[in-house]
Structures are given as C-alpha cells and as structure tokens.
Write an enzyme that holds these catalytic residues in place. Structure first.
Site, PDB file in Angstrom:
ATOM      1  N   LYS A  64       0.941  -0.967  -0.110  1.00  0.00           N
ATOM      2  CA  LYS A  64       0.017   0.219  -0.042  1.00  0.00           C
ATOM      3  C   LYS A  64       0.639   1.441  -0.005  1.00  0.00           C
ATOM      4  CE  LYS A  64      -2.172   2.766   2.210  1.00  0.00           C
ATOM      5  NZ  LYS A  64      -1.367   4.488   2.477  1.00  0.00           N
ATOM      6  N   GLU A 103       9.344   2.123  10.932  1.00  0.00           N
ATOM      7  CA  GLU A 103      10.207   2.924  10.695  1.00  0.00           C
ATOM      8  C   GLU A 103       9.388   4.436  10.896  1.00  0.00           C
ATOM      9  OE1 GLU A 103      11.926   6.177   9.896  1.00  0.00           O
ATOM     10  OE2 GLU A 103      13.223   5.242   8.303  1.00  0.00           O
ATOM     11  N   CYS A 115      13.423  11.496   6.933  1.00  0.00           N
ATOM     12  CA  CYS A 115      13.768  10.788   8.196  1.00  0.00           C
ATOM     13  C   CYS A 115      14.657  11.344   8.812  1.00  0.00           C
ATOM     14  CB  CYS A 115      12.970   9.457   7.879  1.00  0.00           C
ATOM     15  SG  CYS A 115      13.621   8.620   6.929  1.00  0.00           S
ATOM     16  N   GLU A 159       9.469  16.935  15.167  1.00  0.00           N
ATOM     17  CA  GLU A 159       9.801  16.292  13.945  1.00  0.00           C
ATOM     18  C   GLU A 159       8.761  17.243  13.268  1.00  0.00           C
ATOM     19  OE1 GLU A 159       8.512  12.389  11.953  1.00  0.00           O
ATOM     20  OE2 GLU A 159      10.279  12.313  11.155  1.00  0.00           O
TER      21      GLU A 159
HETATM   22  O1  TXE Z   1       2.501  10.296   7.698  1.00  0.00           O
HETATM   23  P1  TXE Z   1       1.627   8.547   7.953  1.00  0.00           P
HETATM   24  P2  TXE Z   1       1.435  11.516   6.758  1.00  0.00           P
HETATM   25  C1  TXE Z   1       5.816  11.829   9.357  1.00  0.00           C
HETATM   26  C2  TXE Z   1       6.306  13.764   8.650  1.00  0.00           C
HETATM   27  C3  TXE Z   1       4.605  13.653   8.797  1.00  0.00           C
HETATM   28  C4  TXE Z   1       4.044  12.930   9.441  1.00  0.00           C
HETATM   29  C5  TXE Z   1       2.569  12.681   8.589  1.00  0.00           C
HETATM   30  O2  TXE Z   1       6.790  14.434  10.409  1.00  0.00           O
HETATM   31  O3  TXE Z   1       4.396  15.069   9.160  1.00  0.00           O
HETATM   32  O4  TXE Z   1       4.632  11.613   9.765  1.00  0.00           O
HETATM   33  O5  TXE Z   1       2.406  12.547   7.670  1.00  0.00           O
HETATM   34  C6  TXE Z   1      -0.906   5.173   5.680  1.00  0.00           C
HETATM   35  N1  TXE Z   1      -3.339   2.113   9.059  1.00  0.00           N
HETATM   36  N2  TXE Z   1       6.561  11.078   8.515  1.00  0.00           N
HETATM   37  O6  TXE Z   1       0.578  11.683   7.873  1.00  0.00           O
HETATM   38  O7  TXE Z   1      -0.200   9.013   8.056  1.00  0.00           O
HETATM   39  C7  TXE Z   1      -0.688   6.428   4.894  1.00  0.00           C
HETATM   40  O8  TXE Z   1      -1.446   6.063   4.092  1.00  0.00           O
HETATM   41  C8  TXE Z   1      -2.354   2.501   8.608  1.00  0.00           C
HETATM   42  C9  TXE Z   1       7.556  10.392   8.644  1.00  0.00           C
HETATM   43  O9  TXE Z   1       1.603  11.990   5.579  1.00  0.00           O
HETATM   44  O10 TXE Z   1       2.633   7.855   8.835  1.00  0.00           O
HETATM   45  C10 TXE Z   1       1.008   6.170   3.967  1.00  0.00           C
HETATM   46  O11 TXE Z   1       0.673   5.130   3.405  1.00  0.00           O
HETATM   47  N3  TXE Z   1      -1.518   2.914   7.383  1.00  0.00           N
HETATM   48  C11 TXE Z   1       8.482  10.081   7.798  1.00  0.00           C
HETATM   49  C12 TXE Z   1       1.628   5.654   5.341  1.00  0.00           C
HETATM   50  O12 TXE Z   1       0.785   5.346   6.428  1.00  0.00           O
HETATM   51  C13 TXE Z   1      -2.244   4.203   7.321  1.00  0.00           C
HETATM   52  C14 TXE Z   1       7.872   9.647   6.108  1.00  0.00           C
HETATM   53  C15 TXE Z   1       2.242   6.967   5.579  1.00  0.00           C
HETATM   54  O13 TXE Z   1       1.483   7.911   6.277  1.00  0.00           O
HETATM   55  C16 TXE Z   1      -2.605   4.915   8.889  1.00  0.00           C
HETATM   56  C17 TXE Z   1       6.247  10.563   5.933  1.00  0.00           C
HETATM   57  C18 TXE Z   1      -3.483   4.157   9.465  1.00  0.00           C
HETATM   58  N4  TXE Z   1      -4.628   3.973  10.517  1.00  0.00           N
HETATM   59  C19 TXE Z   1       5.706  11.139   7.566  1.00  0.00           C
HETATM   60  N5  TXE Z   1      -2.794   6.080   8.761  1.00  0.00           N
HETATM   61  C20 TXE Z   1       9.256   8.630   7.483  1.00  0.00           C
HETATM   62  N6  TXE Z   1       9.469   7.486   8.639  1.00  0.00           N
HETATM   63  O14 TXE Z   1       9.863   9.060   6.621  1.00  0.00           O
HETATM   64  C21 TXE Z   1      -1.905   6.651   7.390  1.00  0.00           C
HETATM   65  N7  TXE Z   1      -1.907   5.529   7.156  1.00  0.00           N
END
Ligand code: TXE
Length: 499
Positions: A184, A259, A293, A394
């Site tokens: 996904k 991660e 990240c 972050e």
């Molecule tokens: O990421 P999400 P978001 C951090 C960064 C950012 C914050 C939020 O600070 O501002 O996270 O970003 C899926 N069950 N990072 O909201 O929600 C979603 O569809 C299962 C750090 O965009 O973490 C996507 O595929 N899956 C980071 C994935 O999770 C779920 C990179 C990431 O989305 C879900 C990105 C659920 N309940 C953001 N809810 C890094 N570690 O590099 C969402 N998703």
C-alpha cells in the site's frame, strides 16, 4: 500531455491475484504535481473490501507453497530481472514519475532509482549466499540445524517522501525471503509503486505473490493492519500512525517493523573543517526540502565557533535555488502538498513565538512563477533550546534549528536528548573524539565527518521512538523470516523417562 495519458499510469491500478482491476467501490483520487498543483493522474482508490481481497490472494499464494518453495536461485533471478528492467529501460521514465508525484528534483529521483536497483541486486545476491547453521549438540546421532523460512503474508505500507525507495526496501527482501506481499503506497504518491508492480509482473512474479492496493490510510491501511490473516506489517511513516498500527497489530500479535522518522542532531565541534561542515549541515537539513526521515534538522554547534558558523550557514541557505523538480536549475523542490506546507508554516510561526531568532527563510518564495506550487524557503532558526517544540518535534520541512554547547559531554547529552533515535552526525577534526562521541550517541545510524549516506548492505532503523526493526543489510532480510530449529535424531530409541 500529462502522465495520465501514458499507458503505464492508465487505470486500472489495483493488482490482485495477478490481475489489474478497478477499485470495487469505483473510488478514484486525483494526484497533483506539488510544483504547480496540476492533476497528473487519477488513480483508483481501493476500499476495505479490496484490501481483504488482496490479503486473501497473498494468503492463498503463500499457503499453496509454490513461492516459498521456489528455489532461492529462481527468486534471486526474478529480483535481478526487475533491477535490469529498471536499469536498462525505465530509469528515466520512473524518475520523472517520482518527480511529478513528490516534487523532488529529477537528480534526486535518479539517485532514488539507482538505490532501488542496488537494493534489488543486493538482496538477490544475499539470499543466494545465505546458509543454514549446524549446531553441535555433542550427540553424533543428532543433526541439529537452524534454518530460515519466510515470515508469510506481509503488508507493506510506505510514505510519500521516498515512495519507490521505501517500498523497495520492503518488497525486495520480502520476495527474496519467499514471502507474499500486499503493498500500500501513500495515497499522496502512488504512481512509482504502480510502475514498479508493472515491472514485477513483466519480470514474471507469480499471481498472488505481489498485490497492490492504492488507497487511504484510515480505510485501506487500517483494514490491512487489522487483518488476522497477515503475518507481518512493515511500515514507514509518522510516529502517530506507527503507534496506531502497533496497537492494531497487537490484537492478533502480528509482527511489526516500524520506521518512524526522527529529529536528528548534527554535532559540530570547533576543530571541524568549517567549509565541509557548513556544506554537510546545509545538505543534511535542506535536501528534499527537509522531507527526509534522517534530515539533520538540529544543528548543535560548539559555542566558540557558533556565530561565524551560523552566519555562513544562513548565507548559503539563502542562496539555495528552490524551484520545480523538473527544472534542472532547481536545487530543491516544493513540499509535497499545500496541507503539508501549512503544517510547516505553523511550525515556523511556533518557532517565532517560542523566541527563536530567524536567520534565513521563514516564508514562501516571492517568485510569482512558483505561486501555484507548495514551495517554502530554507529556514534557519538560531538561539534555540530543548524547551522549544521546534527542537523536539519532527517538522518534516526545511527548518533547521541551532543549539550551542561548550563541552564534549554537553554535546553528547544534547544529541541524546530526543525521543527519537534514527540518525545523527558528528563533525570533528579529532578522530579519537569522533570515535568517543559516535559510540555515546543513541541513534541507529551515526555519520562521522559525513552525512546522509547509506548502503544497501548496512542496516537502517531507529532507537527509541524512531521505531523497531531494521531495513537493509542482513537484518533487513531477517525481518521477513522466521527462524526454525530442526532437531533430527538419526537413530531413535526409547528414552524411558517414564517407567
Ligand atoms: O504520514 P502517515 P503523514 C512524518 C512527518 C509527517 C508526519 C505525518 O513528520 O509530517 O509523519 O505524515 C498510511 N493504518 N513522516 O500523515 O500517516 C498512509 O496511507 C495503516 C515521517 O503523511 O504516517 C501512508 O501510506 N496505514 C516519515 C503511510 O501510512 C495508515 C515519512 C504514511 O502515512 C494509517 C512520512 C492507518 N491507520 C511522514 N494511517 C518517515 N519515517 O520517513 C495512515 N496510513
């Protein structure tokens, strides 16, 4: 012509049990280029029912046993075919897709694709050289050995900042290990993953082994992670979502690897070479506009050189060329979406209200040609301290905070004073000090006189709230395996424990 006109990205976009199908609920989502807001594709949006079908397909393919039992050499050959397809024919095309989807510069996208190719080749090689372990029990009639078997059905959930790279760090070792997967991608950036699954299909991946469900996190993601038929969830994304997934996984005691990003310190000692340190701090903080990240967004600099260092840094930050990723003159691209830029802007306002001193950026670029994109200027905040939220949280944008230290012990204490623990950097001209400090820092990766580099052969992952488990390296393959001890008595006889 937009990318939506290209056959590669035409619907359908769900890949279930070896077939490309439409979303059963008819859902679709517009995908926009962050550089100008134009719609570049309309992607099918799966729903929880599609997620259940994807898991069922992966379950059936795993339980049928053909893929787990496929000889390692054949699984490795499939990975090599994917790498070759990317390398020979699709590198530029998919780099372009990644740039219009994420906003990153084409140069960065090419580096990502090269990393993806290297990761597929690395796991093809590693899985072929990996042997079982014989254990000496002291009894010559017993053959005792430890073998590795695939973990099973894996749900792979990726974020939007490195869509193809993060998904490949999961898909390549999962397939090498003999797992079946449901992928996904982020709903914000699904395009390159769709392209990758098309290449996997062309490379000959059997039906049901790889399944793809583009869709929302709260709908498709939640349905996948709640499924009792999944053996492992590997997730990269935000910490809040990570803990939500860990809670969902706990219901069925599903294995999880997380991660979750970081708030990464970059320690600069007065004896470091100044020009290379300024350059590394700049790149570490502002590459991909800070949406990394492992971005080094906390500069921790020795006070005797701090004023001069921050002045040089702010001057260079002010000269970074922000612009569309497809424009070769751009050094960094926009933020991924208007919503994400609003979050970054809120952090800048917070930094000012917390009393930080703005030394660069702090606003959108004035160039009217960038008005329709989600651009934001590299921002430097001086005179920050650990009490501030912009230092602790972050921001995932182009915001660098500056703290100062006096002694080595203070530098280490500040570097470790974070809930996260993904990565850290140290700059010093004293190798002995460098070794002391890198060993004292509680982070999953520590760079000494370098920053941001990695190799497919070395593990990647975090301490603390940066997550659990490791990607890349042998540890990244171990994530997708179960370990089994086989005790074989070659001359069985009654033990007479009971009379
Ligand atoms: O990421 P999400 P978001 C951090 C960064 C950012 C914050 C939020 O600070 O501002 O996270 O970003 C899926 N069950 N990072 O909201 O929600 C979603 O569809 C299962 C750090 O965009 O973490 C996507 O595929 N899956 C980071 C994935 O999770 C779920 C990179 C990431 O989305 C879900 C990105 C659920 N309940 C953001 N809810 C890094 N570690 O590099 C969402 N998703």
């Amino acid at each position: 012509m937009t990318l939506a006109d290209e056959p590669l990205l035409r619907a359908p976009h769900l890949y279930l049990d070896g077939e490309w199908v439409r979303a059963s609920g008819g859902g679709a989502r517009e995908i926009r280029d962050p550089a100008d807001g134009r719609v570049v594709a309309v992607v099918d949006e799966a729903d929880p029912g599609d997620a259940a079908r994807a898991v069922a397909a992966a379950r059936a393919a795993f339980d049928a046993g053909h893929w787990p039992a496929t000889p390692v050499a054949d699984r490795a050959a499939l990975l090599l075919r994917v790498a070759d397809l990317l390398d020979d024919a699709h590198r530029d095309e998919i780099a372009r897709i990644e740039t219009v989807d994420t906003g990153k510069t084409l140069r960065e996208s090419h580096i990502d694709i090269d990393d993806v190719i290297a990761v597929f080749r690395y796991y093809a090689h590693l899985v072929g050289t990996d042997a079982d372990r014989l254990v000496d029990t002291g009894d010559p009639a017993v053959i005792s050995r430890v073998v590795h078997e695939p973990a099973g059905v894996c749900v792979l959930i990726a974020p939007w900042n490195y869509p193809l790279l993060q998904m490949s760090w999961k898909i390549a070792p999962a397939l090498a290990a003999g797992c079946t997967v449901v992928a996904k991608p982020s709903e914000v950036t699904p395009l390159s993953t769709i392209a990758l699954v098309r290449l996997l299909e062309r490379a000959g991946v059997p039906a049901g082994v790889v399944n793809l469900v583009p869709g929302g996190g709260a709908t498709v993601g939640a349905a996948l992670t709640a499924s009792p038929d999944v053996d492992l969830i590997s997730f990269t994304g935000g910490a809040t979502t990570g803990s939500r997934i860990a809670r969902a996984a706990a219901e069925h005691l599903t294995r999880v690897a997380l991660e979750l990003g970081g708030k990464n310190p970059h320690l600069v000692f007065a004896d470091a070479d100044r020009d290379s340190a300024v350059d590394a701090v700049l790149t570490g903080a502002f590459l991909h506009s800070g949406q990394v990240c492992s971005a080094g967004t906390r500069l921790i600099v020795q006070d005797s050189v701090a004023d001069e260092f921050v002045a040089a840094l702010a001057e260079r930050a002010g000269r970074i060329r922000v612009g569309p990723g497809l424009d070769a003159a751009s050094e960094t691209g926009p933020l991924v979406s208007p919503e994400h830029r609003a979050k970054v802007e809120a952090y800048v306002a917070l930094g000012l209200s917390e009393g930080a001193t703005l030394r660069a950026g702090g606003r959108r670029p004035g160039d009217p040609r960038l008005a329709d994109g989600s651009f934001y200027l590299p921002t430097v905040f001086d005179h920050c301290h650990r009490g501030m939220r912009i230092v602790r949280e972050e921001t995932f944008g182009p915001i660098l905070t500056v703290e100062r230290f006096g002694t080595e012990q203070e530098a280490i204490a500040l570097g470790n004073d974070t809930d996260y623990g993904l990565a850290a950097g140290v700059r010093t001209g004293d190798p002995a000090r460098g070794e002391r400090v890198v060993r004292a820092l509680r982070h999953g990766t520590v760079w000494l006189n370098d920053f941001g580099v990695y190799t497919p052969a070395a593990e990647w992952g975090g301490f603390g709230r940066s997550g659990t488990g490791r990607e890349l390296g042998p540890g990244g393959l171990a994530e997708y395996r179960e370990t089994k001890h086989i005790w074989h008595h070659t001359a069985p006889r009654p033990g007479h424990w009971f009379a």
